[in-house]
Design a protein around this motif. Structure first.
Motif, short mmCIF file in Angstrom:
data_model
loop_
_atom_site.label_atom_id
_atom_site.label_comp_id
_atom_site.label_asym_id
_atom_site.label_seq_id
_atom_site.Cartn_x
_atom_site.Cartn_y
_atom_site.Cartn_z
N ARG A 48 4.51 9.69 -0.45
CA ARG A 48 3.59 8.75 -0.98
C ARG A 48 2.50 8.22 0.18
O ARG A 48 2.56 8.75 1.47
CB ARG A 48 4.52 7.25 -1.32
N ALA A 49 1.89 6.92 -0.14
CA ALA A 49 0.99 6.57 0.62
C ALA A 49 1.70 5.68 1.99
O ALA A 49 2.63 4.94 1.60
CB ALA A 49 -0.12 5.70 0.26
N ALA A 50 1.13 5.84 3.25
CA ALA A 50 1.73 4.96 4.32
C ALA A 50 1.36 3.48 4.37
O ALA A 50 -0.06 3.52 4.16
CB ALA A 50 1.46 5.58 5.57
N ASP A 51 2.35 2.75 4.48
CA ASP A 51 1.65 1.25 4.72
C ASP A 51 1.36 1.06 6.32
O ASP A 51 1.34 1.91 6.94
CB ASP A 51 2.88 0.34 4.40
N GLY B 296 0.69 -1.35 0.01
CA GLY B 296 0.01 -0.14 0.09
C GLY B 296 0.83 1.13 0.10
O GLY B 296 0.12 2.36 0.31
N ARG B 297 2.22 1.19 -0.20
CA ARG B 297 2.91 2.40 -0.10
C ARG B 297 2.69 3.10 -1.39
O ARG B 297 2.74 4.42 -1.54
CB ARG B 297 4.32 2.27 -0.16
N TYR B 298 2.49 2.35 -2.53
CA TYR B 298 1.82 3.04 -3.67
C TYR B 298 0.62 2.48 -4.04
O TYR B 298 0.50 1.02 -4.24
CB TYR B 298 2.88 2.94 -4.94
N ARG B 299 -0.47 3.14 -4.49
CA ARG B 299 -1.77 2.58 -4.82
C ARG B 299 -2.12 2.73 -6.13
O ARG B 299 -1.39 3.81 -6.91
CB ARG B 299 -2.79 3.23 -3.88
#
Lengths: 236, 236
Positions: free
Chosen positions: B105-108, A21-24
Motif C-alpha cells: 500500500r502507500a506509505a504514510d 494516506g496509507r490507502y488513497r
DNA sequence: GGGTATTATTTGTCTAGTTGTATAGTTGTT
DNA sequence: AACAACTATACAACTAGACAAATAATACCC
C-alpha cells in the motif's frame, strides 16, 4: 470493560488508514478475509465496519472485485500528536528529580543478587520522583550498598543527583551493565504519585550500574508513565 | 446446609477439570448453555463461575466463539506461583511467528520519514504475531520499501523470517539504528490477538533497521504483552 | 488475434449458534 | 426490611459455516 464494539474500533482504524494516506482514493483495500485475519475477528465483524465506512461515503464495494477508497477522510482528527511527550535515552539521566524518601534497611534477595551482596546486608534506598515540565514522568527507587558508601544518604539529601552523590563517595564514573524493560499496570500508590489513574500502563525498567572495575554500585527500578514518555535507545 | 454458593462449587469443579488435564490449554469449554444443563442451574450461575475462572486467568472468553482455556500456568496447587518470563534479546529473535497478512500500500508520513521515502510511495506491509510456546507474546507490523524489494512478499510468504527474506533480496546484514519504547494500553483488536483483556499494559516498540550502508530497510512496530515478556538490553 | 469456457477470488446473503448485558422476579438468610 | 443467590427472559454483539452472484485471471480453441 470494553464499551466500544469491536467493529467500531476497526472502522476507526480503517478511517485512520485512509486519513493518513496509507490507502488513497482509488486504492483497493485488503480483502475482507485479509482484514479479518489482521484484526483477529470474524469476516462479518469486518463487514460491519466496512459498511460503516461505506455509509459515510469513504469506501464503496464491488461484488467480486473488492472494496475501494472513494474519498479522503476529512473529519478525522489527525493533529492529535501535539501532546508534550518527553523522550529520554535508556541510560537515563533525567533532569528534574524530587526526593521522596531516604532509608537504610536490609537487602532482599533480588537486591543482594544484583549488587553482589548477601541478603540482609544493609543498603541505602533512595525513593524519588522524576519530573518534566512540572509533571511527574517516573517513580524510581535506587538501591546502593550501604557498607561501601556510608555517607551516601547525606550527599543525596543535599543534592538529588545520583551521579553527583556517587562522585562525592569516590565513584568518578559508572556505566549501565544491564537493563530490563517490561510494561505493567500502575498500582494504586504508583498511580497516586504519577498522577494517572490506577491501571494506566507504565514502563517498568530494572537496571544495574557498575563502576569502571565492574563492581555494581546501584540497582535501580523505575516506573515511567507510558503516556508521557518514550525511551529511545541510541545504538551507536 | 451447604453454605458455599452453587457457582463456587461449579467453579471448583471446572478448575479441577483444567488442573487435571480434562481440558487443556487452547481447548474450548462446553458452552454456557451446555454447562448450565449438565449442572442443572441457570446460565447466569454458570457465568458467575466462569467469570471467577477468568479473573484468575484460567480461562478466556470470546464473544460468539466460546470460552477457552488460557495457556497460562495453572496455580491450582496453592501457593505454587510459577511465572516464567520469556526473555528475548533487544535485537528481536523470537521462536515462533505467524503471518497475519501481507500487503502492499502507500506509505504514510511516519513510514516515509523512517524509510527515507516520500509519502504515497509503495511499501510492503507484514502483519504478524510472535509466539513463544504457542502463546502470543507480541503483535508486530513491519514496513519495507516496495520499490527496492519487489519480491519481498514472495519470500515472506514462504518463510516468516524477516532476516531470511531480506537476505534473499540482497540485504546480507542489517542493524538496528533506532529504537523507541513506551508503554500503552492494549486496544480491542490488539487484545484479541494477544489474548489479554482490553487495556492490559503492552510494551510498544518502534524500530528502524538499516543495511550496512545506512539505508533504512525496515520500519517495525511491535506490541509486546507486558505480563509475558521482559526486554533485556545487552549493552556490550 | 480474438472469442469463449473454466477456474479462482471476492463480495453479498442467509441461517444458526455463542457470549455479553440488561431488566425483572423469586427464594432464603440475617 | 435488607441483602445475596439464583431464575427467567430478551436482546445485542460476535462467531461459524455455507452458498449465491459478480468479477478477474487463465487456459483453450478457432
Amino acid at each position: 470493560m470494553s464499551k466500544t464494539p469491536i467493529w467500531k474500533s476497526i472502522a476507526l482504524s480503517l478511517t485512520a488508514d485512509i486519513a493518513e494516506g496509507r490507502y488513497r482514493a482509488g486504492d483497493r483495500l485488503p480483502t475482507e478475509a485479509q482484514l479479518s485475519a489482521t484484526h483477529g475477528v470474524n469476516r462479518h465483524t469486518v463487514r460491519r465496519a466496512l459498511s460503516d465506512l461505506a455509509e459515510r461515503g469513504l469506501v464503496h464495494a464491488r461484488r467480486g472485485a473488492g472494496v475501494f477508497v472513494s474519498a479522503h477522510a476529512t473529519d478525522y482528527p489527525i493533529g492529535k500528536r501535539v501532546r508534550y511527550h518527553q523522550s529520554i535515552s535508556a541510560s537515563g539521566k533525567i533532569p528534574g528529580k524530587r526526593v521522596l524518601a531516604l532509608n537504610t534497611r536490609a537487602a532482599d534477595e533480588a537486591e543482594a543478587a544484583a549488587l553482589g551482596l548477601n541478603p540482609g546486608d544493609p543498603v541505602h534506598v533512595y525513593d524519588g520522583l522524576s519530573l518534566a515540565n512540572g509533571q511527574p514522568i517516573g517513580l524510581f527507587q535506587s538501591v546502593f550498598p550501604a557498607e561501601r558508601f556510608p555517607d551516601l544518604l547525606v550527599s543525596l539529601s543535599q543534592n538529588a543527583s545520583v551521579t553527583h552523590a556517587l562522585q562525592s563517595c569516590g565513584v568518578a564514573d559508572y556505566t549501565r551493565i544491564s537493563t530490563r524493560l517490561t510494561a505493567r499496570a500502575a498500582s494504586a500508590t504508583q498511580a497516586l504519585h504519577l498522577q494517572v489513574t490506577e491501571g494506566a500502563p507504565v514502563l517498568h525498567s530494572l537496571g544495574i550500574n557498575a563502576d569502571p572495575d565492574g563492581r555494581p554500585v546501584e540497582y535501580g527500578k523505575t516506573f515511567f508513565v507510558g503516556e508521557r514518555l518514550t525511551l529511545t535507545l541510541n545504538e551507536t
